[in-house]
Design an enzyme around this catalytic site. Structure first.
Site, PDB file in Angstrom:
ATOM      1  N   GLY A  46      -2.414   5.238  -7.886  1.00 23.90           N
ATOM      2  CA  GLY A  46      -1.151   5.457  -7.992  1.00 23.90           C
ATOM      3  C   GLY A  46      -0.189   4.673  -7.055  1.00 23.90           C
ATOM      4  N   GLN A  51       6.541   1.411  -2.600  1.00 23.11           N
ATOM      5  CA  GLN A  51       5.319   0.681  -1.760  1.00 23.11           C
ATOM      6  C   GLN A  51       5.359  -0.129  -2.007  1.00 23.11           C
ATOM      7  OE1 GLN A  51       2.545   2.879  -3.355  1.00 23.11           O
ATOM      8  NE2 GLN A  51       1.099   2.497  -1.637  1.00 23.11           N
ATOM      9  N   CYS A  94      -4.935   4.590   1.512  1.00 28.77           N
ATOM     10  CA  CYS A  94      -3.548   5.041  -0.044  1.00 28.77           C
ATOM     11  C   CYS A  94      -3.565   3.212   0.385  1.00 28.77           C
ATOM     12  CB  CYS A  94      -2.154   5.120   1.095  1.00 28.77           C
ATOM     13  SG  CYS A  94      -0.880   4.386   0.807  1.00 28.77           S
ATOM     14  N   LEU A  95      -3.060   2.546  -1.191  1.00 29.94           N
ATOM     15  CA  LEU A  95      -2.883   1.124  -0.930  1.00 29.94           C
ATOM     16  C   LEU A  95      -1.706   0.528   0.305  1.00 29.94           C
ATOM     17  CD1 LEU A  95      -1.985   0.453  -4.176  1.00 29.94           C
ATOM     18  CD2 LEU A  95      -4.308   0.519  -3.185  1.00 29.94           C
ATOM     19  N   HIS A 136       0.087  13.570  -2.837  1.00 26.33           N
ATOM     20  CA  HIS A 136       0.186  11.574  -2.162  1.00 26.33           C
ATOM     21  C   HIS A 136       1.440  10.553  -2.309  1.00 26.33           C
ATOM     22  CE1 HIS A 136      -1.455   8.624  -0.191  1.00 26.33           C
ATOM     23  NE2 HIS A 136      -0.975   7.855  -1.006  1.00 26.33           N
ATOM     24  N   GLU A 137       1.760  10.843  -4.524  1.00 27.36           N
ATOM     25  CA  GLU A 137       2.692  10.011  -4.646  1.00 27.36           C
ATOM     26  C   GLU A 137       3.989  10.651  -3.923  1.00 27.36           C
ATOM     27  OE1 GLU A 137       2.004   6.961  -5.026  1.00 27.36           O
ATOM     28  OE2 GLU A 137      -0.717   7.154  -4.869  1.00 27.36           O
ATOM     29  N   HIS A 140       5.045   9.823  -1.284  1.00 28.36           N
ATOM     30  CA  HIS A 140       6.163   8.577  -0.487  1.00 28.36           C
ATOM     31  C   HIS A 140       7.208   8.510  -0.957  1.00 28.36           C
ATOM     32  CE1 HIS A 140       2.076   6.264  -0.056  1.00 28.36           C
ATOM     33  NE2 HIS A 140       1.837   5.967  -0.914  1.00 28.36           N
TER      34      HIS A 140
HETATM   35 ZN    ZN Z   1      -0.329   5.498  -1.387  1.00 29.93          ZN
END
Ligand code: ZN
Length: 169
Positions: A46, A51, A94-95, A136-137, A140
């Site tokens: 995701g 991000q 998370c990236l 999660h997304e 963000h």
């Molecule tokens: Zn993330």
């Protein structure tokens, strides 16, 4: 298609709430393609526009199992309409928060409304991995990282580690 740079904590851009996408134009389509390349390359399941430096309410995800064909999903201006139950996501990552994983308390099932990349209204009833990824997304898009859900002690430990690593550089 261009691979984009993924912003990482403590970049303050990640804490910004995003703005709704008003026109799903060519620029947004290009951004979607770039985000897809970036997500698959990472690899991740995701990715939110914030991000990669765009404060737009837009995310891409793909939770298809590794041995199956890729299936890119796009969600524009998503909103969680209802939540049900509680579940602990195991080892959420998370990236934008590299080299760190933690268990996070999440809703078990959610109902999400938004738009697809053609601008068609979309409703997703999600549970399991998909439910966790979407929560999660969507976090963000509201400037929230998964570490914001942790106890302040755990969060402080992570922040201290990041500061130490930054000093080393
Ligand atoms: Zn993330």
């Amino acid at each position: 298609m261009t691979k984009l740079e993924i912003l990482t904590y403590p970049n303050t851009f990640l804490f910004r709430p995003t703005n709704p996408v008003e026109n799903i134009d060519g620029k947004i389509q290009d951004l979607i393609e770039d985000m897809a390349v970036t997500m698959y390359d990472a690899p991740g399941i995701g990715l939110a526009a914030i991000q990669v430096g765009h404060d737009k309410s837009l995310l891409v995800f793909d939770v298809s199992p590794k041995d199956e064909k890729r299936s890119l999903q796009v969600l524009i201006n998503p909103k969680i309409i209802s939540k049900e139950g509680t579940i602990i996501s195991e080892e959420e990552g998370c990236l934008s928060v590299p080299d760190y994983r933690a268990d996070v308390k999440r809703a078990e099932k959610i109902l999400v409304q938004g738009y697809d990349r053609e601008g068609k209204p979309l409703q997703i009833e999600a549970e399991g991995l998909l439910s966790l990824v979407l929560q999660h997304e969507i976090d963000h898009l509201n400037g929230v990282l998964f570490i914001d859900h942790l106890s302040s002690l755990k969060r402080q430990m992570y922040k201290r580690r990041v500061k130490k690593n930054l000093r080393k550089k």
